[in-house]
Design a protein around this motif. Structure first.
Motif, PDB file in Angstrom:
ATOM      1  N   VAL A  67       0.842  -1.191   0.000  1.00 47.13           N
ATOM      2  CA  VAL A  67       0.000   0.000   0.000  1.00 47.13           C
ATOM      3  C   VAL A  67       0.885   1.252   0.000  1.00 47.13           C
ATOM      4  N   SER A  68       0.444   2.288  -0.700  1.00 42.96           N
ATOM      5  CA  SER A  68       1.197   3.536  -0.749  1.00 42.96           C
ATOM      6  C   SER A  68       1.325   4.154   0.645  1.00 42.96           C
ATOM      7  N   THR A  69       2.542   4.617   0.944  1.00 45.83           N
ATOM      8  CA  THR A  69       2.786   5.317   2.211  1.00 45.83           C
ATOM      9  C   THR A  69       2.786   6.833   2.021  1.00 45.83           C
ATOM     10  N   GLN A  70       2.551   7.296   0.794  1.00 41.24           N
ATOM     11  CA  GLN A  70       2.617   8.727   0.504  1.00 41.24           C
ATOM     12  C   GLN A  70       1.256   9.389   0.698  1.00 41.24           C
ATOM     13  N   THR A  71       1.278  10.632   1.088  1.00 43.20           N
ATOM     14  CA  THR A  71       0.055  11.413   1.266  1.00 43.20           C
ATOM     15  C   THR A  71       0.229  12.779   0.606  1.00 43.20           C
ATOM     16  N   ILE A  72      -0.890  13.385   0.241  1.00 38.78           N
ATOM     17  CA  ILE A  72      -0.868  14.718  -0.356  1.00 38.78           C
ATOM     18  C   ILE A  72      -1.346  15.683   0.727  1.00 38.78           C
ATOM     19  N   THR A  73      -0.421  16.480   1.227  1.00 36.70           N
ATOM     20  CA  THR A  73      -0.720  17.335   2.382  1.00 36.70           C
ATOM     21  C   THR A  73      -1.377  18.655   2.005  1.00 36.70           C
ATOM     22  N   SER A  74      -1.247  19.058   0.733  1.00 41.77           N
ATOM     23  CA  SER A  74      -1.930  20.283   0.282  1.00 41.77           C
ATOM     24  C   SER A  74      -2.331  20.123  -1.165  1.00 41.77           C
ATOM     25  N   LEU A  75      -3.461  20.724  -1.530  1.00 45.18           N
ATOM     26  CA  LEU A  75      -3.958  20.693  -2.911  1.00 45.18           C
ATOM     27  C   LEU A  75      -4.753  21.970  -3.148  1.00 45.18           C
ATOM     28  N   THR A  76      -4.311  22.774  -4.124  1.00 45.63           N
ATOM     29  CA  THR A  76      -4.983  24.036  -4.438  1.00 45.63           C
ATOM     30  C   THR A  76      -5.077  24.198  -5.950  1.00 45.63           C
ATOM     31  N   ASN A  77      -5.965  25.094  -6.375  1.00 49.58           N
ATOM     32  CA  ASN A  77      -6.097  25.388  -7.798  1.00 49.58           C
ATOM     33  C   ASN A  77      -4.920  26.217  -8.285  1.00 49.58           C
ATOM     34  N   GLY A  78      -4.431  25.873  -9.500  1.00 45.11           N
ATOM     35  CA  GLY A  78      -3.381  26.647 -10.128  1.00 45.11           C
ATOM     36  C   GLY A  78      -3.955  27.544 -11.204  1.00 45.11           C
ATOM     37  N   SER A  79      -3.092  27.988 -12.110  1.00 42.51           N
ATOM     38  CA  SER A  79      -3.515  28.870 -13.214  1.00 42.51           C
ATOM     39  C   SER A  79      -3.999  28.016 -14.374  1.00 42.51           C
ATOM     40  N   SER A  80      -5.282  27.692 -14.381  1.00 43.11           N
ATOM     41  CA  SER A  80      -5.843  26.814 -15.408  1.00 43.11           C
ATOM     42  C   SER A  80      -6.198  27.597 -16.656  1.00 43.11           C
ATOM     43  N   ASN A  81      -6.416  26.859 -17.758  1.00 44.00           N
ATOM     44  CA  ASN A  81      -6.843  27.470 -19.006  1.00 44.00           C
ATOM     45  C   ASN A  81      -7.969  26.646 -19.621  1.00 44.00           C
ATOM     46  N   MET A  82      -8.316  26.905 -20.859  1.00 50.34           N
ATOM     47  CA  MET A  82      -9.440  26.233 -21.503  1.00 50.34           C
ATOM     48  C   MET A  82      -9.183  24.746 -21.730  1.00 50.34           C
TER      49      MET A  82
END
Length: 262
Positions: A133-148
């Motif tokens: 099983v993966s031992t990694q976690t994502i501690t932060s997630l935010t929106n970036g500069s998206s486009n179409m």
């Protein structure tokens, strides 16, 4: 003139009757009943196969000690893999089975609806791969500069052991805080830290908008995303109770959830 038809007919009837009695007395191997219907439910035989085991980065590990079980069978029928990964479930009656592969630290894998005829020829399952099983976690997630075309996400991945490769799986749903059990797997990403070993790594990942619309999310709607630690090899199976895919090797710890406008 005396006709001989009755005698000929009588002899013919005796032959037919003898053949019918002979067939009625036939049995399967060693006196067991023969197949009852197309599935051969009167037969027993072995189910055999191999297991392969890897860590979360896909590195080969020992194949010994994987427990293989027929789900829901009483008394239990189990086998343990040897050094070559081989296992044999013995004297299994003909039928359809769910087969469970388990080992401490690994994602429990299932093979659903395996047909077994029985008899002298063992049912061969081939090779099934298990991953830690993966031992990694994502501690932060935010929106970036998206486009179409692309939705960009800023994230930080954490690992308890320093590594130069991080893996992330993104799930989406129409409701907040999707999980592997409630969302749809949109993409997986392998993130390299440029050869530098670290326990935390921050980066930006892009998700093509088409992958979201292709998953059934309509343009102009709000889609919710969450990220989970992933593995190099991630076997999956369909849960027969829900019809949903199960990913047993992904981390169960979710990133913060975010909303994306399509």
């Amino acid at each position: 003139m005396k006709l001989s038809y009755p005698k000929k007919l009588s002899r013919y009837a005796c032959v037919v009757l003898s053949t019918a009695l002979l067939l009625a007395g036939c049995k399967g191997k060693d006196g067991d009943p023969g197949p009852a219907g197309p599935s051969g439910t009167g037969l027993s035989g072995n189910i055999t196969g191999f297991v392969n085991s890897v860590d979360e980065n896909g590195v080969q590990l020992s194949k010994t000690g994987v427990l293989v079980t027929l789900d829901g069978v009483t008394p239990a029928i189990t086998a343990t893999s040897d050094a070559d990964g081989r296992f044999t479930l013995s004297n299994v009656r003909a039928g359809t089975y769910n087969i469970v592969y388990s080992r401490a630290g690994y994602g429990t894998f299932r093979r659903i609806g395996v047909g077994h005829v029985g008899g002298d020829q063992a049912t061969f399952l081939g090779t099934s791969t298990m991953s830690q099983v993966s031992t990694q976690t994502i501690t932060s997630l935010t929106n970036g500069s998206s486009n179409m075309i692309t939705v960009y996400l800023n994230l930080t991945v954490a690992s308890p052991v320093p590594t130069n490769t991080f893996r992330v799986a993104f799930f989406a749903s129409a409701s907040p805080n999707p999980t592997p059990a409630t969302g749809i797997l949109i993409s997986t990403s392998t993130i390299g830290s440029g050869g530098t070993f670290a326990t935390y790594y921050s980066t930006t990942v892009g998700i093509n908008r088409f992958s979201l619309t292709n998953a059934g999310f309509a343009s102009g709607t709000t889609v919710y995303l969450a990220a989970f630690g992933a593995t190099s090899v991630f076997p999956s199976y369909l849960d027969p109770a829900t019809g949903r895919a199960v990913y047993p090797t992904f981390s169960t710890t979710s990133s913060p959830g975010i909303a994306v406008q399509l």
